[in-house]
Scaffold this motif. Structure first.
Motif, PDB file in Angstrom:
ATOM      1  N   ASP A 178       0.810  -1.219   0.000  1.00 29.12           N
ATOM      2  CA  ASP A 178       0.000   0.000   0.000  1.00 29.12           C
ATOM      3  C   ASP A 178       0.845   1.272   0.000  1.00 29.12           C
ATOM      4  O   ASP A 178       2.066   1.241   0.070  1.00 29.12           O
ATOM      5  CB  ASP A 178      -1.003  -0.011   1.161  1.00 29.12           C
ATOM      6  CG  ASP A 178      -0.350   0.144   2.530  1.00 29.12           C
ATOM      7  OD1 ASP A 178       0.688   0.829   2.626  1.00 29.12           O
ATOM      8  OD2 ASP A 178      -0.880  -0.396   3.512  1.00 29.12           O
ATOM      9  N   GLY A 179       0.135   2.396  -0.081  1.00 23.31           N
ATOM     10  CA  GLY A 179       0.782   3.677  -0.258  1.00 23.31           C
ATOM     11  C   GLY A 179       1.358   4.295   0.987  1.00 23.31           C
ATOM     12  O   GLY A 179       1.851   5.418   0.928  1.00 23.31           O
ATOM     13  N   GLY A 180       1.336   3.610   2.101  1.00 23.72           N
ATOM     14  CA  GLY A 180       1.916   4.166   3.308  1.00 23.72           C
ATOM     15  C   GLY A 180       3.296   3.638   3.627  1.00 23.72           C
ATOM     16  O   GLY A 180       3.836   3.908   4.695  1.00 23.72           O
ATOM     17  N   ASN A 181       3.880   2.884   2.714  1.00 25.92           N
ATOM     18  CA  ASN A 181       5.152   2.230   3.008  1.00 25.92           C
ATOM     19  C   ASN A 181       6.368   3.133   2.813  1.00 25.92           C
ATOM     20  O   ASN A 181       7.281   3.131   3.625  1.00 25.92           O
ATOM     21  CB  ASN A 181       5.306   0.975   2.132  1.00 25.92           C
ATOM     22  CG  ASN A 181       4.540  -0.211   2.675  1.00 25.92           C
ATOM     23  OD1 ASN A 181       4.938  -0.819   3.644  1.00 25.92           O
ATOM     24  ND2 ASN A 181       3.417  -0.521   2.045  1.00 25.92           N
ATOM     25  N   GLY A 182       6.405   3.875   1.728  1.00 23.45           N
ATOM     26  CA  GLY A 182       7.595   4.647   1.424  1.00 23.45           C
ATOM     27  C   GLY A 182       8.646   3.788   0.742  1.00 23.45           C
ATOM     28  O   GLY A 182       8.652   2.558   0.852  1.00 23.45           O
ATOM     29  N   TYR A 183       9.547   4.448   0.021  1.00 20.95           N
ATOM     30  CA  TYR A 183      10.495   3.751  -0.845  1.00 20.95           C
ATOM     31  C   TYR A 183      11.349   2.742  -0.076  1.00 20.95           C
ATOM     32  O   TYR A 183      11.503   1.594  -0.494  1.00 20.95           O
ATOM     33  CB  TYR A 183      11.384   4.780  -1.542  1.00 20.95           C
ATOM     34  CG  TYR A 183      12.335   4.166  -2.537  1.00 20.95           C
ATOM     35  CD1 TYR A 183      11.959   3.966  -3.857  1.00 20.95           C
ATOM     36  CD2 TYR A 183      13.614   3.770  -2.155  1.00 20.95           C
ATOM     37  CE1 TYR A 183      12.829   3.394  -4.774  1.00 20.95           C
ATOM     38  CE2 TYR A 183      14.491   3.198  -3.059  1.00 20.95           C
ATOM     39  CZ  TYR A 183      14.092   3.017  -4.369  1.00 20.95           C
ATOM     40  OH  TYR A 183      14.957   2.447  -5.270  1.00 20.95           O
ATOM     41  N   THR A 184      11.908   3.146   1.044  1.00 18.32           N
ATOM     42  CA  THR A 184      12.823   2.268   1.774  1.00 18.32           C
ATOM     43  C   THR A 184      12.116   1.024   2.294  1.00 18.32           C
ATOM     44  O   THR A 184      12.612  -0.098   2.159  1.00 18.32           O
ATOM     45  CB  THR A 184      13.478   3.031   2.942  1.00 18.32           C
ATOM     46  OG1 THR A 184      14.194   4.160   2.415  1.00 18.32           O
ATOM     47  CG2 THR A 184      14.442   2.131   3.707  1.00 18.32           C
ATOM     48  N   ARG A 185      10.921   1.208   2.863  1.00 16.11           N
ATOM     49  CA  ARG A 185      10.171   0.062   3.368  1.00 16.11           C
ATOM     50  C   ARG A 185       9.654  -0.817   2.239  1.00 16.11           C
ATOM     51  O   ARG A 185       9.586  -2.035   2.368  1.00 16.11           O
ATOM     52  CB  ARG A 185       9.021   0.538   4.259  1.00 16.11           C
ATOM     53  CG  ARG A 185       9.482   1.071   5.615  1.00 16.11           C
ATOM     54  CD  ARG A 185       8.366   1.752   6.373  1.00 16.11           C
ATOM     55  NE  ARG A 185       7.256   0.862   6.636  1.00 16.11           N
ATOM     56  CZ  ARG A 185       6.067   1.268   7.099  1.00 16.11           C
ATOM     57  NH1 ARG A 185       5.862   2.559   7.323  1.00 16.11           N
ATOM     58  NH2 ARG A 185       5.106   0.403   7.331  1.00 16.11           N
ATOM     59  N   LEU A 186       9.289  -0.203   1.110  1.00 17.28           N
ATOM     60  CA  LEU A 186       8.873  -0.990  -0.048  1.00 17.28           C
ATOM     61  C   LEU A 186      10.016  -1.886  -0.518  1.00 17.28           C
ATOM     62  O   LEU A 186       9.815  -3.063  -0.813  1.00 17.28           O
ATOM     63  CB  LEU A 186       8.444  -0.070  -1.190  1.00 17.28           C
ATOM     64  CG  LEU A 186       7.070   0.581  -1.082  1.00 17.28           C
ATOM     65  CD1 LEU A 186       6.908   1.657  -2.156  1.00 17.28           C
ATOM     66  CD2 LEU A 186       5.959  -0.451  -1.196  1.00 17.28           C
ATOM     67  N   LYS A 187      11.199  -1.329  -0.597  1.00 21.16           N
ATOM     68  CA  LYS A 187      12.357  -2.102  -1.045  1.00 21.16           C
ATOM     69  C   LYS A 187      12.600  -3.288  -0.125  1.00 21.16           C
ATOM     70  O   LYS A 187      12.811  -4.426  -0.564  1.00 21.16           O
ATOM     71  CB  LYS A 187      13.595  -1.200  -1.090  1.00 21.16           C
ATOM     72  CG  LYS A 187      14.848  -1.850  -1.655  1.00 21.16           C
ATOM     73  CD  LYS A 187      15.942  -0.797  -1.813  1.00 21.16           C
ATOM     74  CE  LYS A 187      17.184  -1.399  -2.465  1.00 21.16           C
ATOM     75  NZ  LYS A 187      17.863  -2.370  -1.599  1.00 21.16           N
ATOM     76  N   ALA A 188      12.544  -3.036   1.194  1.00 19.83           N
ATOM     77  CA  ALA A 188      12.765  -4.119   2.155  1.00 19.83           C
ATOM     78  C   ALA A 188      11.641  -5.157   2.078  1.00 19.83           C
ATOM     79  O   ALA A 188      11.894  -6.367   2.168  1.00 19.83           O
ATOM     80  CB  ALA A 188      12.857  -3.540   3.564  1.00 19.83           C
ATOM     81  N   ALA A 189      10.399  -4.697   1.917  1.00 17.63           N
ATOM     82  CA  ALA A 189       9.274  -5.627   1.836  1.00 17.63           C
ATOM     83  C   ALA A 189       9.402  -6.538   0.623  1.00 17.63           C
ATOM     84  O   ALA A 189       9.178  -7.755   0.705  1.00 17.63           O
ATOM     85  CB  ALA A 189       7.959  -4.854   1.775  1.00 17.63           C
TER      86      ALA A 189
END
Length: 293
Positions: A178-189
């Motif tokens: 979803d849109g609340g993750n942010g780039y850094t958290r998206l990458k880790a996820a």
């Protein structure tokens, strides 16, 4: 190639859904995404109406909260729409917001166990299998669909925490972030999901859908900065959490960064105060999407 999609927010009315979906279809946008927030629109009911009133638009369900629905019913609904509109539905499931699930008496003691049982059964039913299972949450006695899809659609799943991310990488056909993750958290996820996919020995197709809050036009940056405090996000790096700009070129450039994470689908999430969602959708389809191809 990354597919560009746009979310139809549950703050939009049901009447707006059809207008915006037709605008997306006319503008050449490949896909729209329907949320299912309690207690607003039903994503499956809306999907049926939209698919029937558009020509080629795909509809992603992002996502159906599994505690609300018996898995056999969900399989029946998905199979019905897939049979009517082959290849135009991308169903997604997820835990659901637990406080909302509690409101309707459906909050599970173990959301992770429920999602594991549900994903396994749903994908099997859509594949035409006959199931007898007795799980903690999913119980089926000699159940099979009379009209399973000729080609089962991919079933994606939302995920946030590491355990759910690993479960999705192991069992689902894709992940929705979803849109609340942010780039850094998206990458880790995505790294967590891909590791679980590899550990499971999988080689089949796997879809990645990433949502990016987006604003375009005069005052776009100010609108993004006003939006950030509504989420528990660091406000010092807004470009890690959203894309904004005055022109389609600026929007495309911002979205390319998120596409670089390996996203198959980039879902533009309008801000809650988007003044003209129909214009946004038309710009995305006619001007931004060609720049991303």
């Amino acid at each position: 190639m990354t597919t560009l999609a746009c979310a139809l927010l549950p703050s939009f009315s049901p009447q707006q859904y059809l207008t915006l979906a037709r605008a997306a279809d006319d503008a050449g946008l490949a896909e729209i995404v329907l949320w299912e927030d309690c207690f607003k629109e039903s994503a499956l009911a809306a999907a049926g109406a939209i698919l029937g009133r558009t020509q080629r638009l795909r509809v992603q369900l992002g996502v159906l909260p599994v505690p609300l629905r018996n898995v056999a019913l969900t399989a029946m609904e998905i199979a019905t729409l897939e049979g009517m509109f082959p290849g135009r539905l991308v169903p997604g499931v997820g835990h659901g917001v637990q406080s909302w699930m509690a409101q309707v008496g459906a909050k599970p003691a173990s959301p992770l166990t429920l999602l594991r049982e549900y994903l396994t059964a749903l994908r099997a039913l859509l594949a035409g299998e006959r199931l007898t299972v007795s799980g903690r949450y999913v119980s089926l006695d000699d159940v099979a669909l009379d009209w399973p899809p000729v080609t089962p659609p991919p079933v994606i799943s939302a995920a946030a925490g590491p355990k759910t991310l690993r479960l999705v990488g192991e069992l689902a056909d894709g992940v929705a972030l979803d849109g609340g993750n942010g780039y850094t958290r998206l990458k880790a996820a995505l790294e967590t999901v891909r590791a679980a996919y590899d550990d499971a020995g999988r080689t089949d197709a796997f879809l990645t859908s990433v949502t990016v809050p987006t604003a375009i036009g005069p005052g776009a940056e100010e609108r993004v900065r006003a939006w950030l405090p509504t989420w528990p996000l660091p406000a010092d790096e807004p470009a890690d959490y959203a894309v904004w700009g005055d022109t389609p070129e600026q929007i495309a450039e911002g979205l390319r960064r998120f596409a670089g994470l390996g996203a198959d689908t980039l879902v533009v999430q309008p801000l809650d105060d988007e003044p003209d969602p129909e214009r946004l959708i038309r710009v995305l389809g006619t001007e931004v999407a060609p720049l991303l191809r």
